[in-house]
Each structure stands twice: as C-alpha cells, then as structure tokens.
Write a protein that holds these residues in place. Structure first.
Motif, PDB file in Angstrom:
ATOM      1  N   ASP B 205       2.568 -20.445  -0.981  1.00  0.00           N
ATOM      2  CA  ASP B 205       1.762 -20.580   0.209  1.00  0.00           C
ATOM      3  C   ASP B 205       0.993 -19.295   0.474  1.00  0.00           C
ATOM      4  O   ASP B 205       1.587 -18.240   0.669  1.00  0.00           O
ATOM      5  CB  ASP B 205       2.704 -20.877   1.378  1.00  0.00           C
ATOM      6  N   PRO B 206      -0.328 -19.364   0.476  1.00  0.00           N
ATOM      7  CA  PRO B 206      -1.120 -18.138   0.690  1.00  0.00           C
ATOM      8  C   PRO B 206      -0.846 -17.475   2.035  1.00  0.00           C
ATOM      9  O   PRO B 206      -1.028 -16.277   2.188  1.00  0.00           O
ATOM     10  CB  PRO B 206      -2.582 -18.612   0.600  1.00  0.00           C
ATOM     11  N   SER B 207      -0.338 -18.268   2.977  1.00  0.00           N
ATOM     12  CA  SER B 207      -0.100 -17.666   4.295  1.00  0.00           C
ATOM     13  C   SER B 207       0.948 -16.565   4.204  1.00  0.00           C
ATOM     14  O   SER B 207       0.928 -15.609   4.962  1.00  0.00           O
ATOM     15  CB  SER B 207       0.331 -18.732   5.293  1.00  0.00           C
ATOM     16  N   LEU B 208       1.849 -16.702   3.216  1.00  0.00           N
ATOM     17  CA  LEU B 208       2.860 -15.656   3.040  1.00  0.00           C
ATOM     18  C   LEU B 208       2.199 -14.312   2.770  1.00  0.00           C
ATOM     19  O   LEU B 208       2.607 -13.275   3.282  1.00  0.00           O
ATOM     20  CB  LEU B 208       3.779 -16.013   1.866  1.00  0.00           C
ATOM     21  N   TYR B 209       1.161 -14.367   1.904  1.00  0.00           N
ATOM     22  CA  TYR B 209       0.470 -13.120   1.587  1.00  0.00           C
ATOM     23  C   TYR B 209      -0.282 -12.584   2.783  1.00  0.00           C
ATOM     24  O   TYR B 209      -0.300 -11.379   3.042  1.00  0.00           O
ATOM     25  CB  TYR B 209      -0.525 -13.354   0.439  1.00  0.00           C
ATOM     26  N   GLU B 210      -0.897 -13.504   3.526  1.00  0.00           N
ATOM     27  CA  GLU B 210      -1.691 -13.061   4.667  1.00  0.00           C
ATOM     28  C   GLU B 210      -0.807 -12.347   5.682  1.00  0.00           C
ATOM     29  O   GLU B 210      -1.136 -11.281   6.175  1.00  0.00           O
ATOM     30  CB  GLU B 210      -2.389 -14.259   5.320  1.00  0.00           C
ATOM     31  N   VAL B 211       0.352 -12.977   5.917  1.00  0.00           N
ATOM     32  CA  VAL B 211       1.283 -12.370   6.865  1.00  0.00           C
ATOM     33  C   VAL B 211       1.691 -10.988   6.394  1.00  0.00           C
ATOM     34  O   VAL B 211       1.706 -10.016   7.149  1.00  0.00           O
ATOM     35  CB  VAL B 211       2.532 -13.270   7.034  1.00  0.00           C
ATOM     36  N   TRP B 220       0.648  -4.276  -4.630  1.00  0.00           N
ATOM     37  CA  TRP B 220       1.813  -4.106  -5.486  1.00  0.00           C
ATOM     38  C   TRP B 220       3.078  -4.628  -4.797  1.00  0.00           C
ATOM     39  O   TRP B 220       3.872  -5.340  -5.382  1.00  0.00           O
ATOM     40  CB  TRP B 220       1.963  -2.627  -5.841  1.00  0.00           C
ATOM     41  N   ASN B 221       3.235  -4.245  -3.517  1.00  0.00           N
ATOM     42  CA  ASN B 221       4.388  -4.720  -2.753  1.00  0.00           C
ATOM     43  C   ASN B 221       4.396  -6.222  -2.612  1.00  0.00           C
ATOM     44  O   ASN B 221       5.428  -6.867  -2.723  1.00  0.00           O
ATOM     45  CB  ASN B 221       4.397  -4.085  -1.355  1.00  0.00           C
ATOM     46  N   ARG B 222       3.199  -6.739  -2.336  1.00  0.00           N
ATOM     47  CA  ARG B 222       3.114  -8.185  -2.186  1.00  0.00           C
ATOM     48  C   ARG B 222       3.575  -8.847  -3.462  1.00  0.00           C
ATOM     49  O   ARG B 222       4.310  -9.829  -3.463  1.00  0.00           O
ATOM     50  CB  ARG B 222       1.682  -8.631  -1.865  1.00  0.00           C
ATOM     51  N   PHE B 223       3.148  -8.308  -4.602  1.00  0.00           N
ATOM     52  CA  PHE B 223       3.545  -8.893  -5.881  1.00  0.00           C
ATOM     53  C   PHE B 223       5.045  -8.789  -6.085  1.00  0.00           C
ATOM     54  O   PHE B 223       5.724  -9.770  -6.399  1.00  0.00           O
ATOM     55  CB  PHE B 223       2.802  -8.179  -7.014  1.00  0.00           C
TER      56      PHE B 223
ATOM     57  N   MET C   1      -8.751 -10.788   3.518  1.00  0.00           N
ATOM     58  CA  MET C   1      -8.276  -9.927   2.433  1.00  0.00           C
ATOM     59  C   MET C   1      -9.416  -9.102   1.877  1.00  0.00           C
ATOM     60  O   MET C   1     -10.515  -9.613   1.698  1.00  0.00           O
ATOM     61  CB  MET C   1      -7.712 -10.817   1.305  1.00  0.00           C
ATOM     62  N   PRO C   2      -9.138  -7.848   1.588  1.00  0.00           N
ATOM     63  CA  PRO C   2     -10.230  -7.002   1.056  1.00  0.00           C
ATOM     64  C   PRO C   2     -10.652  -7.541  -0.303  1.00  0.00           C
ATOM     65  O   PRO C   2      -9.840  -7.983  -1.091  1.00  0.00           O
ATOM     66  CB  PRO C   2      -9.580  -5.630   0.922  1.00  0.00           C
ATOM     67  N   LYS C   3     -11.936  -7.463  -0.589  1.00  0.00           N
ATOM     68  CA  LYS C   3     -12.418  -7.979  -1.863  1.00  0.00           C
ATOM     69  C   LYS C   3     -12.231  -6.922  -2.946  1.00  0.00           C
ATOM     70  O   LYS C   3     -12.682  -5.799  -2.807  1.00  0.00           O
ATOM     71  CB  LYS C   3     -13.911  -8.324  -1.718  1.00  0.00           C
ATOM     72  N   HIS C   4     -11.546  -7.314  -4.040  1.00  0.00           N
ATOM     73  CA  HIS C   4     -11.396  -6.397  -5.162  1.00  0.00           C
ATOM     74  C   HIS C   4     -12.605  -6.521  -6.054  1.00  0.00           C
ATOM     75  O   HIS C   4     -13.231  -7.583  -6.123  1.00  0.00           O
ATOM     76  CB  HIS C   4     -10.148  -6.743  -5.975  1.00  0.00           C
ATOM     77  N   PRO C   5     -12.935  -5.448  -6.781  1.00  0.00           N
ATOM     78  CA  PRO C   5     -14.053  -5.561  -7.732  1.00  0.00           C
ATOM     79  C   PRO C   5     -13.677  -6.571  -8.806  1.00  0.00           C
ATOM     80  O   PRO C   5     -12.537  -6.606  -9.257  1.00  0.00           O
ATOM     81  CB  PRO C   5     -14.182  -4.163  -8.320  1.00  0.00           C
TER      82      PRO C   5
END
Lengths: 417, 318, 270
Positions: B205-211, B220-223, C1-5
């Motif tokens: 769910d992309p919302s997880l990343y947004e949060v 990196w942390n998100r990953f 979200m910031p846009k990456h190159p």
C-alpha cells in the motif's frame, strides 16, 4: 446448497474430462517394438523391413520407436522397470554389457548356431564384439571404428609426404605441424575411442581375466607423461581430452588440426561444416599398427520379448541381404554383413566417392580391434579411469600419481559388488 | 439441521448456542482439508511416493532384472567414505546455492527500479523476464556460444577491450567452469525473481510510504523498514525458487558441459541422474537422492528460520 | 514525494536490459540467417536474413500437431493450477491443527526434483492407465508448491478485516475465495498462469518418458526429433527455439497488461 452443487458440477466435469482423456483399452494385438538409436529419418528402409517381416508374420504388428543417444538409456530402462521394454533394440558402443550382465538380453547363440548360413555372412572379429561370458548377445547393425584423418594441406606445408608409420612419427609429424593456432594431432575421447594410442604402445587396461587393473606400468607412465607434455606444448590439441563431439570436429573442420583420430561418422559430419574437404585435402588412413577402437551399433533382443523367434527373424531381415543394404544406404554406414558391404561400397563409389577411402578403412585390420572389453562394469571403469587420465594429460597431476589413483579406483570398482 | 447451510438464514441468537461453534468448526476443518486435497493428491502421487520408493531402494541391492537384496547401509557407506565424486558434486551444489542470494538481491534491485514511475517500465520488465520462457536447453546453447574460446562474444568483448590477449576456454577451465554455469543459471532465473518481487512491491500500500515520508523517513529507511519486511515471504519464496532452479540447471549442464571438465560442473542432481541411467545403478542413485533431499530440506528449514518462521508469513494487522 | 532524477534509473535499466537481451537477440539473428554459429567476428545484425529456417521447421516435423498437443496439455495444467493452488493457498492461510506439518510437507515436496521420480512416476501413471495421454502428461504438474505459496502470500496481504466482514455478512468459504480474495490477487493469478504455462510448455523429460506415440508428442520433443544429427546446432534449431518460446512470451505480455488494471485498485482499506 449452492456450494455442494458447484462442487458436484466440478467433480462431474473432471470425471468427464478424465473419461475423454483415457485412451481406449489396448487391443490384444501381437506386437513387437523396435527401438533405434538416433535414426528417425530412416523410415523407407524400415518400412520395407516391416513389409518383409509381415509376409511371414501377418498377425504381428511392429512398433517403431527412436530416441537420441542422450535419452536412449533413460527411456529404455524406465520401460524395462515398467515391464514394457522395447523388444528389439539398437545400441551404440558398450552399453549392452550392462543389460547382458544382469540378464536383460536374450542369448542369441542358439539362433546363430541354427542359422549357420546367416552367421557366416558376418565378419567374425566384429561379431565377437558382442560376446559376454561365452554367450553371443547381439549382432552387428551398422559398424564403425576409428581411423586417422589427416589434413593434406598442413602435411604439405610441413614438408611431410606420407602419413606416420609408428607412434614416434605421429609425435614428430605433429610437432612439425604445430604453429600458433595450429596443432598437430587430435583424438576423440568418448567410449574409449582414444585407446588405440595406448594399445599401440603395449598398454593393457585389465588383466586377461578382467579382474584387475593392469595399466599402471612404467611404460604406461612414460606414455602418459609424453602425451601430457605434448598436450601442454599444443602438439596434441587440448580438445582431444576436454571436448566431446562438436568441438573436435569443428576444430578439424576449421583446418587447424593436422591429424584427427576419429571414427568414420566424423567424416561426413566435419565435411558438412567444411566445404574445403575433398579427397585432395583430407586423407584417411589407419593409425600405425592398424589399431582401432570400434564404436559399432548392434541389434539385440530384450529378455522380456514375448516372441523371440519372430524378433530373430526381424533381425535377420534387417541385417542381411536387401535389408542390410537399405540400412547402409539410408544411414550412410557400412553394416556387419559381408555381401551387403560389397554392394554398399559400389553404391557409395557412385554416389559419395569422397567417402569411399574412409569407408574402406572400416573393413581392414579387423584383427587389431581394441578398447572394447566384455566387462559388466564398463561404464564405471571408464568413469574411474578417464578423469584421472585427463588430469595427467592436462597437467593437473603427474602421470605417476594419476595412474596410481586410477588403478586404485578401477580396482575398487572391480572388487565391490 | 438447517442451520448448517444457509448462514444468512440464521438469527443472531444462533451465536449464543455453544454447539453452533463446534459444528461450524468441524465444517470449517472439513472444508480446509477439502481445499488441500487436490494438491495433496498430486504431491503424494508424484513426489512423496517416489521419495519413499527411493528411500526403500537405498537400502537394497537392486537392478531391473534381478531380485532385490537387503543392503543395509552399504550404499551410504560407499557414498560417504569412498566416493570422491559425491563430495565434489555436493560442494558444487553448495556453491550454486550460495549464489542464489546474489541473484535475488540483483532481482530486487531491478524490481525496485522497474517499480518507479518512469516511462517504459513495462518494457524493461518484459525484457528482463524474457529469459525465463526460453527452454533451458536453448539457454545452455546460447551461453555455450557466449563462452566459446575462439568465437564467443564474451572473449571477443574482453579481447577488444584489451583485457585479454587470447580467449579463455571458460567452460573447459576447471576453476571457471562452475561460476560460468552459475552465471548462466542466474541469467535465466533473474526475470522470474523480479516478477515475483515486483508483484510483491506493487501490492504494498503506497499510503504506508506516504505516512513514513511524512514522519521524516528517507528512502533508505523506507526500503529497509517497510519494503523488506513486507517482502520477506516473497524473498523466502525466491530462495526456494532458487533451489528449484538448481534442479533446472540440470538441462543447462547437460548442454553446456555434461558435468565436465572432470566433474567440475557436476551437481548432485546431475550425478544422481548419471548414476541411475548411465551407470544403471538405481539403488546407489536412490541413496544419493535421499541425501539430496535431506540436504535441501535442511537448507530450506534454515532459510525459513532466517525469514522468521512460517514460510515468512506476515500478519497484516489493520 | 520529491521527484528523483530519472536518468540514472534509465541508465541502469538499459544496461541490464542489454545484458538480458544480447543472448536472446543472437538466437533470433541466427535463426534468421543461419550463418555458422562459429562465424567470427560475431555480429549483432544478421547477414542475409531469410525465413527459410522457420519454413524448414514447419515442414520437417509435424509442427502443427505438436503445437496442438502442447497447447492442450498446457491449458489443462494452467486451469488445474489456478483451481488447486488457490484452494490450497487459501487453506494454508487458515489455522488448523496440522498446519505446520502441512507447510513442512509442501516445502519438502519441493526438494524432490523430477529426475529422481522418473521411474516411480512412470509406474504410477501406468497404474492410473494414463500413459500416452494428455492427462498423463499434465498430471504431475497440475499443482506446484511455489504457486500455492504465491497465493498464500497474496491472500495474507489482504486485510483480515475484509474477510471477517464478509464472513459476518454470511458468505461461505467458497464465496470468500472467489468473490473477495481472488479478485484482489490478480498478480498472483497472473504469476500462476505464466509459471504453470511455462513449466508445462517447456517440459521435456516427462513427455519423453511417457509418450510412445509419435502423434502425441509435444513441441520440445519435436525439437529432439528434429535434431537428427548428434548435437548439431544450426539456424533451424534456433528457429525452432524461437517458435517454442513465443507463446510463453506472448502469454506473459497479455497477462501483464490485463492485470495491471486490476493491480492499481490495490488492497482496499479496511
């Protein structure tokens, strides 16, 4: 309720589908199945055999199967376990020993005794190749053995007039022709095809009673050492020991190898890759001393065959007279049958004259056949012996160590159950 | 009773009846087993029974033409104490398995890249996957050419770049042959890993990343904290696929090297096949099969533990 | 979200794509021109391309018949896989007494490669009277453990609240699987279809063992029959490989396109 109806429907569909897929019950028809080795294109001649066979046995149907060498034994042995082994089989090389030694083949000796006229038509030395523990298990189907091909251009360049007459000359001539990309000598190595080199130097693989290794002698060590050094120097092409079929043939076809020790089928193969191959450019002769390893195909009967007498008649059709001739023509080979070969040589002289010198070598020096031992564990012995030999020839081990290790391994194979 | 069938016909008061749950539970269990049955039947017929066949055979002396005799541990003794080739192929198999994580990591990287909203991602995805539907035999032939000493592409490139003077016979070299085969194997399967991991990535769910981004976590942390844990079951799956792929390498090896030079590229699986069908020693091959099975089972259990147990299943609490 | 190159990503992906594609392009090239594969120096583009090899393949073997056989077997395998694997995958998401044992069992089944099962599998198929038949060819691969776990993982990613809600609403187990879980697992279905198809389509050793009838052979077997000369590699072989590989590829393209739409709806929030 809905669930169970759905389930019921699905089960019904499956049962229906299964019913569609199950083939109809096999007819109680008499059948003999024939399994050939990598000659699926040979159909016209085969059909003529069947027609001839059906004249005498109109109620027996012949089933034709064919598998490539790499799948042949897998298929055959699965069928054996399942009890539906093909009745008549065409086998290359020494594989038949495994089945014969375990009682999987019909002993043909009584048949051959009865049909003496038929038996007389075979070359006795070749026929002997399928005797195990005094019993004859197979007859020749089509034959081949090793010979020496040589690149006449490279000979001319190195100032060599005639093919080598002994082992030392092989090495010397090879050395003369080795330059840069080019190497002087190359051999095939599967199925013991390289053994003539050892035989001509007096090396025996096993003791006459076939119970122990006999190759770990000082002469053999010296020989392996010499061969190893020659390989390091590039005089003997490394592919001899690392390649199987495609690489060695391609190397010779590329025109970079002076002498190629291979069996007859190689000729047509590398010729198809090399338009420059003609009678003027490639010569065919025997290895010095006439030594050669046969790699023939034999035809045998599985023990489980229900109609061995009929099978024997089929085999007779396929290996004599017109039948044998058709086989030779259809597969570009010579058979084990003397009269048929006479006709075949005439045929090839007309249609494929460039192959005639090669084919002639196949019928000469039949007393110098080597490299085929009637031991049940032939494959295991090969496995125990060759990797060590390879180590020595490629310089990974000294000849002395390699042969000693090989001796231990081979003896263990022969001793254990 | 009628209550067993139509759920919707029941009154809410039915929940108060203690018997209700028992009957329901039985029914549920029945259904669960029913769901498992078709697959179970197939595996029993075609995997489990054959394994037992091999197991029983491994303690006998047997050939297709003769009666079997009891052999005790003779085959195992032969294998462990006298058979150098066995240890060699075992080692080769271990090496092959050790390369699986590398392949998976690469595939994950590619999957992450393909998952970004760039143009043509579908094209990339298709291209990377294309190697998988190719028959393994064909893959073997292709790579055999690539590695060819005289005319192979790899040697050609290396010579052109000046790194080499002469071509190396990769597949004829005792040390290089196995890594070369492994590389071909990874090439074939990497698309497969990627597809699986990509599927997993797209299910997050992309919302997880947004949060998380709002909370200040960087890429990196998100990953590391979100993506990887959620992908654990699929990574474990990829590892298991790696195991199966090592069995598929069978075809590769048969085409490229036939196990040579001198058993350098022989794996346990190819050795078993050769012993069974080329040397006709089914009983000995059966013993090796048992060992092969136990080896990979142990490996999988280990991987399972590392993935957190239960095949790495993740409970999503929301 | 910031846009990456974007361009570094493209660069890497292009490099990767090239690595993946080059061997593949070379197969295609050789099939189109049939030049001796040992021609040197190797070139990317075929010299004198022609389609003769494809025609060759079509006539040299009963290609259409083999194609039909392969299609039938693969169709059975794919359908069976979707049914059986989704069912088993769902069952594994529920808690039941022998669950751990079952998972262990399934995992261990994966450790049994096909080559060691040849003889017993043949004997069993013989007992089932399925030798030389489509069902016989399809049966061993009608369910695969990997795909079961793919479904399992996919089902587990669906919020439990959704399933609980459905149960309270009175849906039976079947309906839950069909109406709720499967539609949300389109990528799992796609994976199943693609994998089951590829494995069944490329299966070589099993049909080789159980098919005695020439008419029943599948495409990979046709390949073997086609290569009459020992270990020969010509343009025709490559043409054949391309022809065998295309359906799997096309299926993949179709399936991916189809299910992307389904994927973007994503897992619904509780």
């Amino acid at each position: 309720m809905k669930n169970f109806r759905k389930i019921f429907l699905r089960v019904a569909v499956v049962l229906l589908a299964t019913g569609l897929f199950i083939p109809p019950a096999a007819h109680a028809q008499k059948k003999i199945s024939v399994l050939t080795w990598n000659i699926p294109y040979f159909t016209d001649g085969f059909n003529k055999w069947v027609a001839e066979f059906n004249k005498k046995y109109p109620d027996i149907q012949i089933e034709r199967l064919d598998k490539k060498g790499t799948e042949w034994s897998t298929f055959y042995q699965t069928q054996v376990v399942a009890g539906t082994a093909p009745d008549i089989i065409d086998i290359q090389g020494g594989l038949w020993l495994e089945y014969a030694s375990k009682g999987g083949l019909v002993d043909l000796t009584p048949y051959l005794k009865k049909d003496a006229e038929y038996t007389k038509q075979f070359y006795p030395e070749i026929l002997r190749g399928w005797v195990y523990e005094g019993k004859q298990y197979g007859v020749p189907f089509y034959i081949s053995k090793t010979l020496l091909f040589y690149n006449k251009n490279m000979f001319k360049e190195a100032g060599i007039k005639d093919p080598p007459k002994n082992f030392q000359e092989i090495l010397d001539y090879a050395r003369k022709m080795t330059k840069g990309e080019k190497s002087g000598f190359m051999t095939l190595n599967f199925d013991w095809l390289y053994w003539p080199i050892f035989a001509m130097n007096g090396v025996q693989l096993l003791t006459p009673d076939l119970k122990k290794a006999a190759f770990n002698t000082p002469e053999a060590v010296k020989l392996v050492d010499t061969l190893g050094k020659a390989t390091q120097d590039g005089v003997i092409n490394k592919i001899s020991w690392t390649g199987r079929w495609v690489e060695p043939n391609d190397a010779f076809a590329a025109g970079t190898v002076g002498m190629f020790h291979a069996h007859a089928p190689a000729f047509l193969w590398f010729k198809s890759k090399a338009p420059w191959v003609t009678e003027e450019t490639v010569g065919a002769t025997h290895l010095p001393g006439g030594w050669s390893t046969p790699n023939s195909h034999s035809i045998l009967i599985s023990k489980s065959c229900k109609y061995p007498d009929a099978a024997w008649d089929f085999i007779k059709i396929a290996t004599t007279g017109e039948g044998a001739y058709l086989l030779g023509v259809g597969t570009n080979n010579l058979t084990g049958n003397i009269p048929a070969n006479r006709r075949l040589l005439e045929y090839f002289a007309k249609t494929l004259p460039v192959a005639v010198p090669v084919l002639k070598t196949q019928l000469e020096h039949l007393d110098k056949l080597c490299g085929n031992w009637p031991v049940a564990k032939d494959a295991e012995i090969k496995e125990a012996f060759y990797p060590e030999l390879q180590n020595a020839l490629l310089g990974r081990k000294s000849a002395k160590d390699a042969l000693k290790e090989a001796e231990n391994k081979v003896n263990r194979v022969l001793q254990k159950r | 009773m009628r209550n067993r069938h139509a759920f919707s016909e029941m009154s809410p008061m039915a929940f108060l009846n203690p018997d209700f749950f028992k009957r329901n539970r039985t029914r549920q269990l029945f259904l669960i087993w029913f769901f498992l049955t078709p697959s179970l039947v197939i595996f029993t017929l075609y995997r489990i029974i054959p394994l037992f066949w091999n197991g029983v055979l491994s303690f006998q002396f047997w050939s297709p033409y003769q009666e079997s005799q009891f052999a005790g541990f003779a085959h195992y003794e032969e294998m462990f104490f006298y058979d150098d080739v066995f240890w060699k192929v075992l080692w080769n198999t271990i090496l092959l398995m050790a390369s699986a994580p590398i392949g998976i990591a690469l595939a994950l990287l590619i999957a992450v890249l393909v998952n970004t909203p760039i143009r043509g991602r579908n094209v990339y995805r298709t291209i990377v996957f294309m190697s998988y539907p190719v028959m393994t035999v064909a893959v073997g032939i292709i790579w055999q050419w690539l590695y060819n000493e005289k005319v192979g592409l790899i040697n050609y490139v290396l010579i052109s770049l000046g790194i080499l003077q002469k071509g190396i016979p990769f597949l004829g070299n005792f040390t290089l042959a196995l890594p070369c085969v492994i590389l071909a194997s990874i090439w074939q399967v990497i698309g497969f890993y990627m597809i699986i991991l990509l599927g997993g990535l797209q299910n997050i769910d992309p919302s997880l990343y947004e949060v998380a981004a709002v909370d200040g976590a960087n890429a990196w942390n998100r990953f590391w904290k979100i993506t990887l844990p959620l992908l654990k079951p699929l990574i474990f799956l990829c590892f298991v696929i790696g195991i199966i792929n090592s069995f598929t390498a069978f075809d590769l090896i048969f085409v490229m090297t036939q196990g040579g030079p001198g058993h350098a590229t022989d794996l346990l699986i190819t050795r078993i096949y050769n012993v069974a069908f080329k040397l006709s020693k089914f009983d000995y091959a059966a013993a090796m099969t048992v060992v092969n099975f136990l080896f990979f089972l142990g490996l999988t259990l280990l991987a399972n533990k590392l993935a957190g147990g239960e095949a790495g299943a993740v409970e999503m609490e929301r | 979200m910031p846009k990456h190159p974007r361009w570094p990503i493209h660069l890497i992906l292009i490099f990767v794509s090239a690595l993946m594609l080059i061997p593949f392009i070379w197969v295609l090239k050789t099939s189109l021109s049939g030049e001796n594969i040992f021609a040197y120096p190797p070139s990317i583009f075929p010299r004198n391309p022609h389609l003769f090899y494809y025609v060759d393949v079509w006539y040299a073997i009963p290609f259409f018949r083999y194609l039909v056989n392969s299609v039938i077997v693969s169709a059975v395998v794919v359908l069976a896989n979707i049914f059986f694997n989704s069912m088993a995958g769902y069952a594994l998401t529920r808690d039941f007494p022998a669950k751990k044992t079952m998972i262990l069992l399934f995992l261990s089944c994966m450790m049994i490669p096909f080559q060691v099962t040849i003889i017993p599998a043949y004997l069993i198929t013989k007992k089932l009277a399925l030798l030389n038949s489509y069902l016989g060819m399809a049966l061993p691969v009608c369910s695969t453990i990997i795909c079961i776990f793919v479904f399992k993982a996919s089902f587990e990613a669906i919020p439990k609240s959704l399933i609980d809600a459905a149960r309270i609403d009175g849906l039976s187990e079947w309906k839950i699987v069909w109406r709720i879980l499967l539609p949300l697992s389109k990528s799992a279905i796609a994976t199943n279809v693609i994998l089951a198809f590829i494995w069944s389509w490329n299966n070589f050793l099993w049909p080789l063992i159980i098919i005695r009838d020439q008419e029943m052979q599948t495409l990979p077997l046709g390949l073997s029959r086609f290569l009459t000369v020992v270990e020969d590699t010509t343009g025709a072989l490559y043409a054949f490989c391309i022809m065998v590989l295309l359906p799997g590829l096309i299926l993949f393209l179709l399936a991916q396109k189809e299910f992307i739409a389904g994927l973007t709806t994503g897992a619904a929030k509780g």
